[in-house]
Motif scaffolding. Structure first.
Motif, PDB file in Angstrom:
ATOM      1  N   LEU A  26       0.828  -1.201   0.000  1.00  0.00           N
ATOM      2  CA  LEU A  26       0.000   0.000   0.000  1.00  0.00           C
ATOM      3  C   LEU A  26       0.866   1.256   0.000  1.00  0.00           C
ATOM      4  CD1 LEU A  26      -2.842   1.226   0.142  1.00  0.00           C
ATOM      5  CD2 LEU A  26      -2.735   0.993   2.642  1.00  0.00           C
ATOM      6  N   GLU A  27       1.878   1.285   0.838  1.00  0.00           N
ATOM      7  CA  GLU A  27       2.762   2.453   0.905  1.00  0.00           C
ATOM      8  C   GLU A  27       3.516   2.660  -0.404  1.00  0.00           C
ATOM      9  OE1 GLU A  27       5.115   1.689   4.360  1.00  0.00           O
ATOM     10  OE2 GLU A  27       3.384   1.851   5.715  1.00  0.00           O
ATOM     11  N   LYS A  28       3.901   1.557  -1.031  1.00  0.00           N
ATOM     12  CA  LYS A  28       4.605   1.670  -2.302  1.00  0.00           C
ATOM     13  C   LYS A  28       3.727   2.319  -3.366  1.00  0.00           C
ATOM     14  CE  LYS A  28       7.415   1.024  -5.755  1.00  0.00           C
ATOM     15  NZ  LYS A  28       8.617   1.893  -5.931  1.00  0.00           N
ATOM     16  N   THR A  29       2.499   1.863  -3.483  1.00  0.00           N
ATOM     17  CA  THR A  29       1.664   2.388  -4.565  1.00  0.00           C
ATOM     18  C   THR A  29       1.161   3.790  -4.263  1.00  0.00           C
ATOM     19  OG1 THR A  29      -0.120   1.833  -6.119  1.00  0.00           O
ATOM     20  CG2 THR A  29      -0.560   1.433  -3.788  1.00  0.00           C
ATOM     21  N   LEU A  30       0.931   4.116  -2.988  1.00  0.00           N
ATOM     22  CA  LEU A  30       0.514   5.483  -2.659  1.00  0.00           C
ATOM     23  C   LEU A  30       1.680   6.468  -2.800  1.00  0.00           C
ATOM     24  CD1 LEU A  30      -1.864   4.948   0.401  1.00  0.00           C
ATOM     25  CD2 LEU A  30      -2.504   5.597  -1.923  1.00  0.00           C
ATOM     26  N   ASN A  31       2.883   5.990  -2.545  1.00  0.00           N
ATOM     27  CA  ASN A  31       4.087   6.793  -2.777  1.00  0.00           C
ATOM     28  C   ASN A  31       3.993   8.180  -2.144  1.00  0.00           C
ATOM     29  OD1 ASN A  31       6.669   7.220  -3.813  1.00  0.00           O
ATOM     30  ND2 ASN A  31       5.900   8.095  -5.724  1.00  0.00           N
ATOM     31  N   GLY A  32       3.574   8.188  -0.893  1.00  0.00           N
ATOM     32  CA  GLY A  32       3.507   9.442  -0.152  1.00  0.00           C
ATOM     33  C   GLY A  32       2.165  10.142  -0.208  1.00  0.00           C
ATOM     34  N   LYS A  33       1.287   9.715  -1.091  1.00  0.00           N
ATOM     35  CA  LYS A  33      -0.048  10.324  -1.153  1.00  0.00           C
ATOM     36  C   LYS A  33      -0.894   9.851   0.019  1.00  0.00           C
ATOM     37  CE  LYS A  33      -0.916   8.872  -5.380  1.00  0.00           C
ATOM     38  NZ  LYS A  33      -1.616   8.646  -6.662  1.00  0.00           N
ATOM     39  N   THR A  34      -1.888  10.636   0.352  1.00  0.00           N
ATOM     40  CA  THR A  34      -2.817  10.218   1.390  1.00  0.00           C
ATOM     41  C   THR A  34      -3.839   9.256   0.797  1.00  0.00           C
ATOM     42  OG1 THR A  34      -4.256  10.991   3.175  1.00  0.00           O
ATOM     43  CG2 THR A  34      -4.498  12.069   1.027  1.00  0.00           C
ATOM     44  N   LEU A  35      -4.580   8.598   1.666  1.00  0.00           N
ATOM     45  CA  LEU A  35      -5.665   7.719   1.234  1.00  0.00           C
ATOM     46  C   LEU A  35      -6.982   8.425   1.526  1.00  0.00           C
ATOM     47  CD1 LEU A  35      -6.513   4.919   0.133  1.00  0.00           C
ATOM     48  CD2 LEU A  35      -6.564   4.129   2.512  1.00  0.00           C
ATOM     49  N   ASP A  36      -7.780   8.623   0.473  1.00  0.00           N
ATOM     50  CA  ASP A  36      -9.029   9.374   0.632  1.00  0.00           C
ATOM     51  C   ASP A  36     -10.202   8.494   1.031  1.00  0.00           C
ATOM     52  OD1 ASP A  36      -8.111  12.073  -0.162  1.00  0.00           O
ATOM     53  OD2 ASP A  36      -7.677  11.084  -2.065  1.00  0.00           O
ATOM     54  N   TYR A  37     -10.306   7.317   0.395  1.00  0.00           N
ATOM     55  CA  TYR A  37     -11.471   6.453   0.645  1.00  0.00           C
ATOM     56  C   TYR A  37     -11.036   5.009   0.862  1.00  0.00           C
ATOM     57  CZ  TYR A  37     -14.301  10.250  -1.360  1.00  0.00           C
ATOM     58  OH  TYR A  37     -14.885  11.464  -1.630  1.00  0.00           O
ATOM     59  N   LEU A  38     -11.725   4.339   1.771  1.00  0.00           N
ATOM     60  CA  LEU A  38     -11.671   2.891   1.909  1.00  0.00           C
ATOM     61  C   LEU A  38     -13.076   2.361   1.652  1.00  0.00           C
ATOM     62  CD1 LEU A  38     -10.638   0.079   2.772  1.00  0.00           C
ATOM     63  CD2 LEU A  38     -11.067   0.759   5.149  1.00  0.00           C
ATOM     64  N   ILE A  39     -13.223   1.535   0.622  1.00  0.00           N
ATOM     65  CA  ILE A  39     -14.513   0.902   0.338  1.00  0.00           C
ATOM     66  C   ILE A  39     -14.493  -0.495   0.945  1.00  0.00           C
ATOM     67  CG2 ILE A  39     -16.017  -0.011  -1.473  1.00  0.00           C
ATOM     68  CD1 ILE A  39     -15.062   2.288  -3.261  1.00  0.00           C
ATOM     69  N   VAL A  40     -15.482  -0.790   1.746  1.00  0.00           N
ATOM     70  CA  VAL A  40     -15.578  -2.089   2.415  1.00  0.00           C
ATOM     71  C   VAL A  40     -16.707  -2.874   1.754  1.00  0.00           C
ATOM     72  CG1 VAL A  40     -15.903  -3.300   4.593  1.00  0.00           C
ATOM     73  CG2 VAL A  40     -14.730  -1.082   4.565  1.00  0.00           C
ATOM     74  N   ASN A  41     -16.339  -3.802   0.889  1.00  0.00           N
ATOM     75  CA  ASN A  41     -17.345  -4.628   0.228  1.00  0.00           C
ATOM     76  C   ASN A  41     -17.811  -5.786   1.094  1.00  0.00           C
ATOM     77  OD1 ASN A  41     -17.662  -3.447  -2.506  1.00  0.00           O
ATOM     78  ND2 ASN A  41     -15.470  -3.870  -2.668  1.00  0.00           N
ATOM     79  N   HIS A  42     -16.956  -6.198   2.029  1.00  0.00           N
ATOM     80  CA  HIS A  42     -17.293  -7.371   2.844  1.00  0.00           C
ATOM     81  C   HIS A  42     -16.607  -7.224   4.201  1.00  0.00           C
ATOM     82  CE1 HIS A  42     -18.435 -11.299   3.989  1.00  0.00           C
ATOM     83  NE2 HIS A  42     -17.463 -12.000   3.437  1.00  0.00           N
ATOM     84  N   MET A  43     -17.364  -7.455   5.279  1.00  0.00           N
ATOM     85  CA  MET A  43     -16.866  -7.216   6.633  1.00  0.00           C
ATOM     86  C   MET A  43     -16.330  -8.467   7.323  1.00  0.00           C
ATOM     87  SD  MET A  43     -16.447  -4.333   8.121  1.00  0.00           S
ATOM     88  CE  MET A  43     -16.361  -4.972   9.792  1.00  0.00           C
ATOM     89  N   GLU A  44     -16.123  -9.556   6.596  1.00  0.00           N
ATOM     90  CA  GLU A  44     -15.540 -10.737   7.222  1.00  0.00           C
ATOM     91  C   GLU A  44     -14.081 -10.427   7.584  1.00  0.00           C
ATOM     92  OE1 GLU A  44     -15.874 -15.558   6.632  1.00  0.00           O
ATOM     93  OE2 GLU A  44     -16.333 -14.229   4.943  1.00  0.00           O
ATOM     94  N   PRO A  45     -13.587 -10.927   8.726  1.00  0.00           N
ATOM     95  CA  PRO A  45     -12.263 -10.525   9.196  1.00  0.00           C
ATOM     96  C   PRO A  45     -11.107 -10.814   8.244  1.00  0.00           C
ATOM     97  CG  PRO A  45     -13.509 -11.427  11.009  1.00  0.00           C
ATOM     98  CD  PRO A  45     -14.350 -11.640   9.773  1.00  0.00           C
ATOM     99  N   ASP A  46     -11.243 -11.773   7.337  1.00  0.00           N
ATOM    100  CA  ASP A  46     -10.129 -11.997   6.423  1.00  0.00           C
ATOM    101  C   ASP A  46     -10.011 -10.877   5.388  1.00  0.00           C
ATOM    102  OD1 ASP A  46     -12.533 -12.975   5.329  1.00  0.00           O
ATOM    103  OD2 ASP A  46     -11.514 -14.390   4.026  1.00  0.00           O
ATOM    104  N   HIS A  47     -10.985  -9.957   5.387  1.00  0.00           N
ATOM    105  CA  HIS A  47     -10.916  -8.797   4.486  1.00  0.00           C
ATOM    106  C   HIS A  47     -10.975  -7.460   5.224  1.00  0.00           C
ATOM    107  CE1 HIS A  47     -11.351 -11.755   1.409  1.00  0.00           C
ATOM    108  NE2 HIS A  47     -12.536 -12.109   1.847  1.00  0.00           N
TER     109      HIS A  47
END
Length: 401
Positions: free
Chosen positions: A64-85
């Motif tokens: 995640l840090e590599k692809t954001l490359n210093g950018k902030t994260l604006d949204y997290l979309i949660v499609n499924h709330m099972e703990p493995d995700h």
């Protein structure tokens, strides 16, 4: 070391695989491990679609840090709330305190049960048909209740025509560099695990899957990004056809699976004789399983796959042999239906299993149970060979039709 891969110009896979886990959900053997897929969409706003299991959190955050490359994260979309995700949601909030979390009302009810961080100030509640514009991309939200949890939803990217399908179209198995289904021999190396995953995890909820498939049919989908296993960017019809069959409980193959329990080998000998006669009748697709030694998840996958089944077991404490009884319990729990079944029983002093197996199977939908059944008293004798031929003829007639 990070491992990320571009899926499209704007979309990056940031998931990870676990090859050390022995049992998925602490039930299902996964000798090939499992992948936990997560995705980052780069646009005017950055979007993370789902997180991963805690077991691969270190790799996930490197990616995640590599692809954001210093950018902030604006949204997290949660499609499924099972703990493995969803296991890393709390860590995401700690690392990116300005992130907004997108989910439906049931998503946030569950989130409050799992986590203690303040949710209200950052949540965005969506419902069927709502959209989120992130710049060039427009994300549509489609509810998928009971595929396979009540809060499940999928997300569709209108620009790149990508469906983020939550647990739909997933499979057991770790990803080995090749993250796309067209980069592997899916039919040879992945199909059995995909079937075993669907039938044991989602199999009970065929009608809910059918509802989702009908919704998906209204979308122009060019790629499917599941939360487990390879990504589909070619030949989507292959996996869609499998899901159509599995979710309508239609057999994939005109085939026979013989499932037996045997204490001392006599029942095993009888089913081997039956299998041989089926082969002589021209049936080529025959599988024989000792239910005491084959994991029940594999048996369930095979039950979904084939058109014809044979169950054979001894009477035990005046009931069905325990491992076979457990299999029938799972079949009922997973809504098995639309099969043709033959029965064999064995008993030294009280062979009553066939009647009890028949009663169990009659509780399932659209099960054709052959009238002829075979009763073995301790060991099958040559005088019963005609019965075997008769049963083989009846089964072969259906398989070869």
């Amino acid at each position: 070391m990070y491992q990320v891969r571009n899926i499209t110009k704007d979309l990056v896979w940031v998931g990870a695989s676990d090859r050390r886990l022995a049992l998925f959900e602490n039930i299902f053997p996964i000798s090939r491990g499992v992948s936990y897929n997560a995705y980052v969409l780069h646009d005017e706003k950055t979007v993370l679609l789902d997180t991963v299991d805690a077991s691969v959190s270190g790799q996930f955050f490197e990616n995640l840090e590599k692809t954001l490359n210093g950018k902030t994260l604006d949204y997290l979309i949660v499609n499924h709330m099972e703990p493995d995700h969803c296991a890393m949601i709390g860590d995401i909030v700690s690392r990116y305190p300005g992130v907004k979390i997108v989910g439906n009302a049931k998503t946030f009810t569950m989130m409050e049960q799992f986590f203690t961080f303040p949710i209200e100030e950052r949540k965005i509640v969506v419902k069927e048909g709502d959209t989120l514009e992130t710049g060039a991309h427009k994300l549509h939200f489609v509810m998928a209740p009971m595929v396979h949890w009540p809060e499940a939803m999928v997300t569709y990217d209108e620009k790149d025509k990508v469906l983020f399908s939550a647990d739909g179209f997933g499979t057991f198995g770790a990803l080995n560099g090749n993250i796309f289904a067209d980069e592997v021999n899916f039919d040879r190396d992945w199909l059995d695990d995909a079937r075993r995953y669907y039938t044991n995890i989602v199999g009970k909820y065929g009608p809910s899957v059918q509802t989702l498939l009908k919704k998906a049919a209204t979308l122009d989908i060019q790629m499917i990004c599941p939360l487990h296993g390879p990504i589909w960017r070619e030949n989507l019809g292959y996996i869609l056809e499998k899901y159509q069959k599995w979710s309508t409980y239609e057999a994939e193959d005109k085939a026979v699976a013989i499932m037996y329990a045997s204490m001392y080998g006599n029942t095993a000998s009888a089913v081997d004789a039956l299998a041989g006669k089926l082969a002589e009748k021209g049936v080529k697709n025959i599988a024989v399983y000792d239910v005491s030694n084959v994991d029940i998840s594999t048996l369930i996958g095979e039950i979904f796959r084939v058109s014809h089944l044979v169950f054979a077991c001894p009477t035990y404490n005046a009931g069905i042999y325990p491992v076979m009884s457990n299999l029938f319990h799972d079949m009922k729990a997973l809504n098995v239906q639309n099969k043709t079944v033959a029965l064999m029983e064995n008993g030294t002093w009280a062979a009553t299993t066939a009647k009890q197996m028949r009663a169990e199977l009659e509780q399932l939908k659209n099960m054709t149970i052959l009238e002829q059944q075979i009763t073995i008293k301790s060991a099958m004798k040559d005088a019963q060979e005609a019965e075997l031929w008769q049963m083989a003829e009846e089964i072969a007639k259906g398989v070869l039709a």
